[in-house]
Each structure stands twice: as structure tokens, then as C-alpha cells.
Design a protein around this motif. Sequence first.
Motif, PDB file in Angstrom:
ATOM      1  N   LEU A  23       0.804  -1.225   0.000  1.00  0.00           N
ATOM      2  CA  LEU A  23       0.000   0.000   0.000  1.00  0.00           C
ATOM      3  C   LEU A  23       0.837   1.275   0.000  1.00  0.00           C
ATOM      4  CD1 LEU A  23      -2.684  -1.194   2.552  1.00  0.00           C
ATOM      5  CD2 LEU A  23      -2.864  -1.165   0.065  1.00  0.00           C
ATOM      6  N   LEU A  24       1.811   1.361   0.890  1.00  0.00           N
ATOM      7  CA  LEU A  24       2.565   2.608   1.000  1.00  0.00           C
ATOM      8  C   LEU A  24       3.643   2.755  -0.067  1.00  0.00           C
ATOM      9  CD1 LEU A  24       2.964   2.874   4.861  1.00  0.00           C
ATOM     10  CD2 LEU A  24       1.291   4.003   3.401  1.00  0.00           C
ATOM     11  N   CYS A  25       4.228   1.631  -0.470  1.00  0.00           N
ATOM     12  CA  CYS A  25       5.306   1.695  -1.459  1.00  0.00           C
ATOM     13  C   CYS A  25       4.821   1.367  -2.865  1.00  0.00           C
ATOM     14  CB  CYS A  25       6.430   0.749  -1.061  1.00  0.00           C
ATOM     15  SG  CYS A  25       7.119   1.146   0.541  1.00  0.00           S
ATOM     16  N   SER A  26       3.559   1.037  -3.009  1.00  0.00           N
ATOM     17  CA  SER A  26       2.922   0.764  -4.311  1.00  0.00           C
ATOM     18  C   SER A  26       3.603  -0.358  -5.100  1.00  0.00           C
ATOM     19  CB  SER A  26       2.874   2.030  -5.157  1.00  0.00           C
ATOM     20  OG  SER A  26       2.195   3.045  -4.483  1.00  0.00           O
ATOM     21  N   LEU A  27       4.012  -1.404  -4.405  1.00  0.00           N
ATOM     22  CA  LEU A  27       4.574  -2.561  -5.098  1.00  0.00           C
ATOM     23  C   LEU A  27       3.458  -3.557  -5.393  1.00  0.00           C
ATOM     24  CD1 LEU A  27       7.826  -3.219  -3.025  1.00  0.00           C
ATOM     25  CD2 LEU A  27       7.601  -1.986  -5.164  1.00  0.00           C
ATOM     26  N   SER A  28       3.557  -4.219  -6.517  1.00  0.00           N
ATOM     27  CA  SER A  28       2.538  -5.208  -6.862  1.00  0.00           C
ATOM     28  C   SER A  28       2.798  -6.514  -6.124  1.00  0.00           C
ATOM     29  CB  SER A  28       2.533  -5.460  -8.369  1.00  0.00           C
ATOM     30  OG  SER A  28       3.684  -6.166  -8.741  1.00  0.00           O
ATOM     31  N   ASN A  29       1.781  -7.338  -6.069  1.00  0.00           N
ATOM     32  CA  ASN A  29       1.880  -8.633  -5.411  1.00  0.00           C
ATOM     33  C   ASN A  29       2.966  -9.492  -6.063  1.00  0.00           C
ATOM     34  OD1 ASN A  29       1.176 -10.721  -3.655  1.00  0.00           O
ATOM     35  ND2 ASN A  29      -0.257 -11.569  -5.129  1.00  0.00           N
ATOM     36  N   VAL A  30       3.039  -9.460  -7.375  1.00  0.00           N
ATOM     37  CA  VAL A  30       4.022 -10.251  -8.116  1.00  0.00           C
ATOM     38  C   VAL A  30       5.443  -9.800  -7.762  1.00  0.00           C
ATOM     39  CG1 VAL A  30       4.851 -10.839 -10.421  1.00  0.00           C
ATOM     40  CG2 VAL A  30       2.405 -10.705  -9.978  1.00  0.00           C
ATOM     41  N   GLU A  31       5.659  -8.493  -7.660  1.00  0.00           N
ATOM     42  CA  GLU A  31       6.989  -7.972  -7.321  1.00  0.00           C
ATOM     43  C   GLU A  31       7.426  -8.426  -5.926  1.00  0.00           C
ATOM     44  OE1 GLU A  31       7.450  -3.751  -9.628  1.00  0.00           O
ATOM     45  OE2 GLU A  31       6.075  -3.813  -7.915  1.00  0.00           O
ATOM     46  N   ILE A  32       6.501  -8.377  -4.971  1.00  0.00           N
ATOM     47  CA  ILE A  32       6.829  -8.778  -3.604  1.00  0.00           C
ATOM     48  C   ILE A  32       7.127 -10.269  -3.537  1.00  0.00           C
ATOM     49  CG2 ILE A  32       5.954  -8.949  -1.242  1.00  0.00           C
ATOM     50  CD1 ILE A  32       4.306  -6.401  -1.837  1.00  0.00           C
ATOM     51  N   ILE A  33       6.301 -11.082  -4.187  1.00  0.00           N
ATOM     52  CA  ILE A  33       6.506 -12.533  -4.176  1.00  0.00           C
ATOM     53  C   ILE A  33       7.813 -12.898  -4.880  1.00  0.00           C
ATOM     54  CG2 ILE A  33       5.605 -14.717  -5.068  1.00  0.00           C
ATOM     55  CD1 ILE A  33       2.798 -13.610  -4.461  1.00  0.00           C
ATOM     56  N   THR A  34       8.089 -12.253  -5.998  1.00  0.00           N
ATOM     57  CA  THR A  34       9.347 -12.508  -6.711  1.00  0.00           C
ATOM     58  C   THR A  34      10.544 -12.126  -5.852  1.00  0.00           C
ATOM     59  OG1 THR A  34       8.227 -12.059  -8.795  1.00  0.00           O
ATOM     60  CG2 THR A  34      10.618 -12.032  -8.838  1.00  0.00           C
ATOM     61  N   TRP A  35      10.458 -10.995  -5.165  1.00  0.00           N
ATOM     62  CA  TRP A  35      11.528 -10.554  -4.278  1.00  0.00           C
ATOM     63  C   TRP A  35      11.755 -11.568  -3.162  1.00  0.00           C
ATOM     64  CZ3 TRP A  35      11.377  -5.450  -0.979  1.00  0.00           C
ATOM     65  CH2 TRP A  35      12.662  -5.163  -0.518  1.00  0.00           C
ATOM     66  N   ARG A  36      10.673 -12.047  -2.574  1.00  0.00           N
ATOM     67  CA  ARG A  36      10.788 -13.046  -1.508  1.00  0.00           C
ATOM     68  C   ARG A  36      11.457 -14.330  -2.020  1.00  0.00           C
ATOM     69  NH1 ARG A  36       4.997 -12.717   1.669  1.00  0.00           N
ATOM     70  NH2 ARG A  36       5.408 -10.753   2.731  1.00  0.00           N
ATOM     71  N   LYS A  37      11.071 -14.779  -3.205  1.00  0.00           N
ATOM     72  CA  LYS A  37      11.676 -15.998  -3.772  1.00  0.00           C
ATOM     73  C   LYS A  37      13.162 -15.785  -4.040  1.00  0.00           C
ATOM     74  CE  LYS A  37       7.542 -17.953  -5.828  1.00  0.00           C
ATOM     75  NZ  LYS A  37       6.826 -18.283  -7.064  1.00  0.00           N
TER      76      LYS A  37
END
Length: 137
Positions: free
Chosen positions: A87-101
Motif C-alpha cells: 500500500l505505502l510503497c505501491s509494489l505489486s503482489n508479483v513484485e513482492i513474491i518474486t523478491w521473496r523468492k
Amino acid sequence: MTDKVIWMIDVINILMLTIGMLITIFLTIYLVVKNRKVKKELIKKVADCAPPVFRERAINSMRNVAHNWLIGTMFPLIWFMYPILRLLCSLSNVEIITWRKNIRMTLGSIYSLCVFSLNLSSVGGIYLVARYLLSSS
């Protein structure tokens, strides 16, 4: 009856908090000492995995903001960071999941210990919510 249940929950949660925090502290110290030689390399790799919009902030959080560079490296995996990143940084779900992987692949064998340590430290939040809910009823 209710007072007895609340007392038992308080005792159990205080024990969980104490034991959990001690384990978290020892795990964090162990991981930091074990990986001190590759600290800069790990920070750079995790920052390179970050979405381009957030890359500079990621480097700052790992080097400056976090009390411990390892916890700063793991911050996208902390459960309450997902809504903040989303919400605050406007990252998409795909970007966050990819970063975590990518973080998982970068950290390799220490990933499991890091996640265990982070999740164990959130026991305090569970205790506070449970205590609040029981005391308000």
C-alpha cells in the motif's frame, strides 16, 4: 473460571515470550557471526533482487535503518511488511513474491533459520492481541 484461564494464558505466553526471544537473540547472533564475511555481498544481492522502484530504500533499510543487517535483509518476509510494501510503497503482489523468492535463493541454507527466528519473535504480538481480547470481554 475466567480469571483462572486468563492467568494460565498469561503464564504460558510469558514463558513463550521469554524462551522465544532468547532463541531469537541467539539465532540472530549465530547467523550474524557466521555470515559476517559475506555481509556486503548478501546485502547487495538482496538489494539487487528488490523491485527497481524500491531498490534504494532496500539498501538503506539493510545498512542504516535496521538494528541488525540480517533482519534488514529479511524485512520483506516479515508478516506485517506485506501491507506496507503493497500500500505505502505501491509494489505489486508479483513484485513482492518474486523478491521473496529471490531472497530465499540468495540466502540459501540460512533462509530457514532466518524465517524461524523472525516468526518466533512475533510471538509477542500474538500474546498482546490475545491478552487484549481476553481482558476486554
